[in-house]
Scaffold this motif. Structure first.
Motif, PDB file in Angstrom:
ATOM      1  N   GLY A   1       9.819 -19.739   1.490  1.00  0.00           N
ATOM      2  CA  GLY A   1       8.437 -19.741   1.962  1.00  0.00           C
ATOM      3  C   GLY A   1       7.432 -20.036   0.858  1.00  0.00           C
ATOM      4  N   ASN A   2       6.215 -20.267   1.276  1.00  0.00           N
ATOM      5  CA  ASN A   2       5.108 -20.548   0.369  1.00  0.00           C
ATOM      6  C   ASN A   2       4.525 -19.224  -0.134  1.00  0.00           C
ATOM      7  N   TRP A   3       4.431 -19.067  -1.446  1.00  0.00           N
ATOM      8  CA  TRP A   3       3.976 -17.797  -2.021  1.00  0.00           C
ATOM      9  C   TRP A   3       2.556 -17.447  -1.590  1.00  0.00           C
ATOM     10  N   LEU A   4       1.684 -18.450  -1.493  1.00  0.00           N
ATOM     11  CA  LEU A   4       0.294 -18.179  -1.136  1.00  0.00           C
ATOM     12  C   LEU A   4       0.189 -17.561   0.255  1.00  0.00           C
TER      13      LEU A   4
ATOM     14  N   TYR B   1      10.325 -18.547  -3.152  1.00  0.00           N
ATOM     15  CA  TYR B   1       8.892 -18.828  -3.052  1.00  0.00           C
ATOM     16  C   TYR B   1       8.576 -20.092  -3.844  1.00  0.00           C
ATOM     17  N   ASP B   2       7.893 -21.052  -3.200  1.00  0.00           N
ATOM     18  CA  ASP B   2       7.366 -22.179  -3.971  1.00  0.00           C
ATOM     19  C   ASP B   2       5.859 -22.005  -4.108  1.00  0.00           C
ATOM     20  N   LYS B   3       5.217 -22.878  -4.862  1.00  0.00           N
ATOM     21  CA  LYS B   3       3.789 -22.756  -5.205  1.00  0.00           C
ATOM     22  C   LYS B   3       3.513 -21.387  -5.837  1.00  0.00           C
ATOM     23  N   PHE B   4       4.422 -20.960  -6.682  1.00  0.00           N
ATOM     24  CA  PHE B   4       4.308 -19.632  -7.313  1.00  0.00           C
ATOM     25  C   PHE B   4       3.662 -19.791  -8.695  1.00  0.00           C
ATOM     26  N   PRO B   5       2.468 -19.200  -8.920  1.00  0.00           N
ATOM     27  CA  PRO B   5       1.772 -19.330 -10.212  1.00  0.00           C
ATOM     28  C   PRO B   5       2.605 -18.753 -11.362  1.00  0.00           C
ATOM     29  N   LEU B   6       2.582 -19.435 -12.482  1.00  0.00           N
ATOM     30  CA  LEU B   6       3.362 -19.002 -13.648  1.00  0.00           C
ATOM     31  C   LEU B   6       2.859 -17.666 -14.194  1.00  0.00           C
ATOM     32  N   THR B   7       1.601 -17.325 -13.886  1.00  0.00           N
ATOM     33  CA  THR B   7       1.016 -16.090 -14.406  1.00  0.00           C
ATOM     34  C   THR B   7       1.377 -14.858 -13.553  1.00  0.00           C
ATOM     35  N   GLU B   8       1.895 -15.089 -12.348  1.00  0.00           N
ATOM     36  CA  GLU B   8       2.223 -13.985 -11.434  1.00  0.00           C
ATOM     37  C   GLU B   8       3.549 -13.326 -11.829  1.00  0.00           C
TER      38      GLU B   8
ATOM     39  N   VAL C   1      11.696 -18.378  -7.731  1.00  0.00           N
ATOM     40  CA  VAL C   1      10.315 -18.856  -7.631  1.00  0.00           C
ATOM     41  C   VAL C   1      10.185 -20.235  -8.281  1.00  0.00           C
ATOM     42  N   PHE C   2       9.308 -21.066  -7.703  1.00  0.00           N
ATOM     43  CA  PHE C   2       9.067 -22.412  -8.208  1.00  0.00           C
ATOM     44  C   PHE C   2       7.569 -22.675  -8.214  1.00  0.00           C
ATOM     45  N   ASN C   3       7.097 -23.244  -9.308  1.00  0.00           N
ATOM     46  CA  ASN C   3       5.680 -23.541  -9.424  1.00  0.00           C
ATOM     47  C   ASN C   3       5.286 -24.719  -8.529  1.00  0.00           C
ATOM     48  N   ASP C   4       6.229 -25.631  -8.290  1.00  0.00           N
ATOM     49  CA  ASP C   4       5.959 -26.817  -7.470  1.00  0.00           C
ATOM     50  C   ASP C   4       6.042 -26.511  -5.981  1.00  0.00           C
ATOM     51  N   ASP C   5       5.505 -27.433  -5.185  1.00  0.00           N
ATOM     52  CA  ASP C   5       5.664 -27.406  -3.729  1.00  0.00           C
ATOM     53  C   ASP C   5       6.979 -28.102  -3.415  1.00  0.00           C
ATOM     54  N   LEU C   6       8.008 -27.348  -3.007  1.00  0.00           N
ATOM     55  CA  LEU C   6       9.334 -27.932  -2.787  1.00  0.00           C
ATOM     56  C   LEU C   6       9.382 -28.844  -1.566  1.00  0.00           C
TER      57      LEU C   6
END
Length: 348
Positions: A182-185, A212-219, A229-234
């Motif tokens: 799923g999308n982290w946001l 989770y994709d779209k996961f901020p590196l700071t979280e 977790v992935f920073n990109d939109d998979l």
């Protein structure tokens, strides 16, 4: 003392006279080729079942329908096709009708999807599963499609609610593995729900893997184990990333299966098609094929949000569930009248 082939044949002649032995008997637990003397159907049951009296399933189904005190009666192929043409004009029956519970092969003329279904379920209004889909993400469809290619479609469940009483995006019962991509946001707002799913899965002995994709590196990653977790939109990123993720999931679940380039391409294409959400125009077109007497008045949003619709036969208006309507559910007022007519007796 072991039973000889001749002894077995003699016993079957007495216990199951409608069955002809074609193969050679070895032992009770082994399968043996046989043929029905009445209809010519051939199958390979376990030898002991023939001695217990189990015979041709086709002939048994016909006898069962005829002996049902006239409550159901045995439909012919033509009768079933006639009823199907009224309930599902866009579904073509490919297989042979046996009875209401024996799976039959079908093809949807709208999306060309082919599947097996219970005849009674089709006549109750359940239609093409692909046309009724809610439109999930490419990431979810890609992961699900990869596991289906490796294990078979029947081994992978989508949006299952029976295992833990909450919806699991992808569930593989034989491995006791569930996958929630799923999308982290979006999931960040319902993190407590994700935690509850993990707790229920743990109690049921199910390993839940969260992605989770779209996961901020700071979280901070919300779960210590089995959380990727992935920073990109998979759904849009280079697909080599999601391929590597699937290979990693295969390793975790101990699935020894290497997908070829052509299989990856097929999964990718099917995932795009399955994840594609219907537009309002697509829904109107699908509805006109499934329900030509129902007019869509409201705006289509997704498969579960109810738009206002109207029956052009009786003028009744209601808020219908798109997924259910595309699966065959029509005007309930017309349906009630039709059902009432079946029970109303004539004067005689």
């Amino acid at each position: 003392m072991a039973r000889s082939h001749e002894d077995f044949v003699d016993i079957v002649k007495i216990k199951n006279p409608s069955v002809e032995i074609v193969g050679i008997y070895t032992k009770a637990q082994d399968r043996i080729a046989v043929k029905c003397k009445e209809c010519g159907y051939e199958w390979t049951p376990k030898a002991y079942s023939l001695i217990q009296g189990r015979s041709c399933r086709y002939c048994s189904a016909k006898r069962g329908a005829k002996n049902n005190s006239g409550k159901t009666g045995l439909k012919t192929q033509q009768q079933f096709l006639s009823e199907m043409s009224k309930v599902h004009p866009t579904i073509k029956v490919v297989g042979e009708y046996l009875n209401g519970h024996a799976d039959i092969q079908c093809t949807c003329s709208v999306c060309s999807h082919s599947w097996k279904a219970k005849p009674y379920s089709l006549l109750q209004g359940h239609g093409c599963p692909r046309c009724a889909k809610s439109g999930t993400s490419f990431m979810e469809q890609f992961i699900k499609g990869s596991f289906e290619k490796a294990l078979g479609e029947d081994s992978v469940l989508s949006r299952d609610k029976t295992a833990i009483g909450m919806e699991l995006d992808i569930y593989i019962p034989s491995f006791k593995i569930a996958i929630e991509p799923g999308n982290w946001l979006l999931h960040k707002k319902s993190l407590n729900r994700d935690k509850t799913k993990r707790e229920r899965c743990k109690k049921k002995g199910i390993r839940l893997i969260t992605i989770y994709d779209k996961f901020p590196l700071t979280e901070q990653i919300p779960f210590e184990n089995d959380c990727f977790v992935f920073n990109d939109d998979l759904n849009k990123a280079d697909h080599s990333v999601i391929k590597d993720l699937v290979k990693r999931l295969f390793d975790i679940t101990n699935i020894q299966y290497g997908l070829s380039d052509s299989q990856w391409s097929t999964i990718e294409r099917q995932s795009y098609d399955n994840a594609k959400a219907k537009t309002h125009e697509d829904f109107i077109e699908s509805m006109s094929a499934v329900h030509p007497t129902i007019e869509v008045l409201g705006k289509y949003v997704n498969a579960n949000k109810r738009p206002l619709v109207k029956c052009t036969v009786c003028e009744f208006e209601w808020d219908g569930v798109p997924a259910n309507m595309l699966a065959g559910d029509g005007c309930r007022k017309c349906g009630t009248k039709l059902a009432h007519k079946k029970f109303v007796k004539e004067q005689d």
